[in-house]
Design an enzyme around this catalytic site. Structure first.
Site, mmCIF file in Angstrom:
data_model
loop_
_atom_site.group_PDB
_atom_site.id
_atom_site.type_symbol
_atom_site.label_atom_id
_atom_site.label_comp_id
_atom_site.label_asym_id
_atom_site.label_seq_id
_atom_site.Cartn_x
_atom_site.Cartn_y
_atom_site.Cartn_z
ATOM 1 N N CYS A 61 4.419 46.206 -6.308
ATOM 2 C CA CYS A 61 4.265 45.095 -5.358
ATOM 3 C C CYS A 61 5.055 43.875 -5.788
ATOM 4 C CB CYS A 61 2.785 44.743 -5.210
ATOM 5 S SG CYS A 61 2.479 43.371 -4.091
ATOM 6 N N LYS A 105 9.612 40.067 0.684
ATOM 7 C CA LYS A 105 9.333 38.889 1.501
ATOM 8 C C LYS A 105 10.307 37.758 1.193
ATOM 9 C CE LYS A 105 6.211 41.476 2.985
ATOM 10 N NZ LYS A 105 6.687 42.657 2.262
ATOM 11 N N ALA A 162 1.971 55.626 -21.047
ATOM 12 C CA ALA A 162 0.720 56.273 -21.453
ATOM 13 C C ALA A 162 0.738 57.739 -21.042
ATOM 14 C CB ALA A 162 -0.464 55.565 -20.809
ATOM 15 N N TYR A 164 6.468 50.130 8.489
ATOM 16 C CA TYR A 164 6.614 48.699 8.231
ATOM 17 C C TYR A 164 7.698 48.392 7.207
ATOM 18 C CZ TYR A 164 3.845 49.042 3.915
ATOM 19 O OH TYR A 164 3.394 49.341 2.651
ATOM 20 N N ILE A 165 7.870 49.234 6.178
ATOM 21 C CA ILE A 165 8.897 48.957 5.173
ATOM 22 C C ILE A 165 10.283 49.057 5.799
ATOM 23 C CG2 ILE A 165 9.912 49.690 2.988
ATOM 24 C CD1 ILE A 165 7.172 50.712 2.144
ATOM 25 N N GLU A 221 13.384 57.169 13.552
ATOM 26 C CA GLU A 221 11.939 57.362 13.375
ATOM 27 C C GLU A 221 11.504 58.687 14.005
ATOM 28 O OE1 GLU A 221 8.013 57.575 12.970
ATOM 29 O OE2 GLU A 221 9.299 56.207 11.835
ATOM 30 N N VAL A 251 10.116 56.700 4.270
ATOM 31 C CA VAL A 251 9.234 57.578 5.032
ATOM 32 C C VAL A 251 7.812 57.597 4.474
ATOM 33 C CG1 VAL A 251 11.088 59.051 5.864
ATOM 34 C CG2 VAL A 251 10.012 59.562 3.663
ATOM 35 N N ALA A 253 -1.791 46.332 -1.518
ATOM 36 C CA ALA A 253 -2.039 45.631 -2.781
ATOM 37 C C ALA A 253 -3.400 44.955 -2.787
ATOM 38 C CB ALA A 253 -0.927 44.605 -3.029
ATOM 39 N N HIS A 313 -6.205 20.860 15.215
ATOM 40 C CA HIS A 313 -5.084 20.756 16.149
ATOM 41 C C HIS A 313 -3.971 19.918 15.515
ATOM 42 C CE1 HIS A 313 -2.931 20.338 19.938
ATOM 43 N NE2 HIS A 313 -2.828 19.030 19.689
#
Length: 465
Positions: free
Chosen positions: A44, A53, A120, A187-188, A207, A272, A321, A444
């Site tokens: 992330c 972003k 690990a 969305y990605i 798509e 995908v 996330a 407002h």
């Protein structure tokens, strides 16, 4: 044989699930070790949410300046079209990532969490070897929290390498491609495809389903699709990516009518989906039950092994996330003796396209009786118009139960609506009815007034439409 390091809790994975779990464990006085072979922050922070972003914002700024250079906008004009140095933009993005990653390290240190950098590999349910450049350690713990996250899903017809890249490589390109084909309209893919288009790249989206952003309903997607059309983004729905053509410089696609197209591309971005990261850390040596590709858990994120917990992308959808962070915090508190279980009323999702989409709770076509829908257009919201955000057909929509007006879902599409997600989730989580939102005085001018007006409309007396 290296000496064994012991701790009350070992967390494997330094992403938003793992580091939050480790910090909360530390706050609760639990002796905790966090293991990750990469810089802190996980996918992330390092290669996903945050860097994408940042690049989306930079692309939007560039596109706005380009449009203003072509024709004055808001009384502002530019003497010459802007230029972009994508390498400098990437450095700026990397600076943000570095600042946040260093911040995570500082928070872990303050919580007295020991951090081991290395890979690990579990030899049994509670013991793992940690291999790093500095050597090898053995770590044993009473409790283990698995938070290894997910990886980009590959396509057998388009293996990563050369022209074919994942979202991680797309966010660190040294130069902009002339033509980009995005395989996967979730969305990605749509977020990054839109951003590259704003930077002047010729973008095509392929798509497999009929609609891009198939996790959202058609009404929410329509303004995004219209914006992509204005940008010149070509979309092939119900299409299948077959692989590179003989030249290796174009993607072959089978369309919905059976035709085969060849789409020239300098880069092919495959988005995908994502798969849980279950390989390479010794899961096979742990006696945990699986649920398909995911680790099976109960409502406390406990696995089938005593004192072994799993959170985040490892345990199934939604792969978000904020879900991972909430689960990590909860598990830490359970280990400390608190009574907790993971039972959110809703987990909101956001698509950071232009315009943005946010969805929480039930949608209008949910299989639920007695649903009523009330929408308010952003073109009637003063704040939206004053920041030039009311032009794209955006709206806020409330889904409620007719007999008692209980709010069961809230969605919105429009510029900057992602910032309303907290209000939407809060209303659903607290069991609000329309009268609760209608009776709350909203500031407002703000976009949040559209939520207020949608509730008023559901009660039959909206003010501004």
């Amino acid at each position: 044989m290296p000496a064994t390091i012991t701790a009350r809790v070992v967390v494997v994975g330094g992403g938003p699930g793992g580091y939050v779990a480790a910090i909360r464990c530390g706050q609760l006085g639990l002796d905790t070790i966090l293991i990750d072979e990469q810089r802190l922050g996980g996918t992330c922070l390092l290669r996903g949410c945050i860097p994408s972003k940042a690049m989306i914002h930079a692309a939007s700024q560039f596109a706005l300046m380009t449009e203003t250079a072509a024709a004055p906008h808001l009384g502002i004009s530019l003497a010459a079209p802007p230029e972009i140095d994508i390498a400098a933009t990437v450095r700026w993005k990397d600076g943000i990532v570095g600042q946040l990653s260093d911040g995570v390290a500082g928070l872990l240190k303050r919580a007295k969490v020991r951090v081991l950098q290395g890979r690990a590999h579990f030899t049994d349910g509670k013991t793992c070897r940690v291999v790093s450049e500095a050597g090898e350690s053995v770590v044993a713990a009473e409790h283990v929290i698995l938070a290894t996250g997910s990886v980009a899903a590959p396509l057998s017809a388009l293996e990563f390498g050369g022209l074919v890249i994942s979202s991680a490589e797309a966010l660190s390109l040294a130069a902009l491609p002339k033509r980009l084909v995005v395989v996967g309209g979730g969305y990605i893919g749509v977020e990054l495809g839109s951003a590259f288009s704003k930077l002047g790249v010729i973008v095509t989206i392929v798509e497999a389903q009929a609609q891009i952003l198939p996790n959202y309903d058609a009404e929410l997607v329509a303004p995004v699709r219209a914006a992509l059309a204005r940008q010149g983004v070509e979309i092939h729905g119900s299409a299948t990516a077959l692989g590179l053509d003989e030249s290796g410089a174009a993607l072959q696609v089978r369309t919905s009518d059976g035709e085969t197209l060849s789409l020239p591309a300098d880069r092919i971005l495959v988005t995908v989906g994502r798969l849980p990261a279950t390989q390479g850390w010794g899961l096979e040596n742990m006696s945990v039950q699986m649920d398909g590709r995911f680790i099976e858990i109960d409502d406390r994120c406990a696995t089938s092994m005593k004192n072994v917990w799993a959170i985040g992308d490892l345990v199934g959808e939604p792969m978000l996330a904020h879900k991972a962070s909430a689960q990590g915090e909860m598990v830490a508190e359970i280990i400390a003796g608190h009574r907790r279980r993971f039972d959110p009323a809703t987990i909101a999702s956001v698509c950071f396209t232009d315009p943005e989409i946010v969805s929480a709770g039930l949608v209008p076509d949910a299989a639920e009786p007695d649903l009523v829908v009330s929408s308010f257009p952003l073109r009637a919201n003063g704040r939206a118009l004053s920041i030039d955000a009311g032009r794209d057909g955006g709206f806020v929509r409330v889904v409620f139960r007719g007999r008692d007006r209980r709010i069961l879902g809230v969605q919105a599409v429009g510029q900057h609506v992602a910032e309303l997600a907290g209000a939407f989730v809060g209303a659903i989580e607290m069991g609000a009815v329309l009268e609760d939102i209608a009776g709350t005085i909203h500031v407002h001018p703000t976009l949040g007034e559209a939520f207020h007006e949608a509730a008023l409309k559901g009660l039959g007396h909206a003010i501004h439409i």
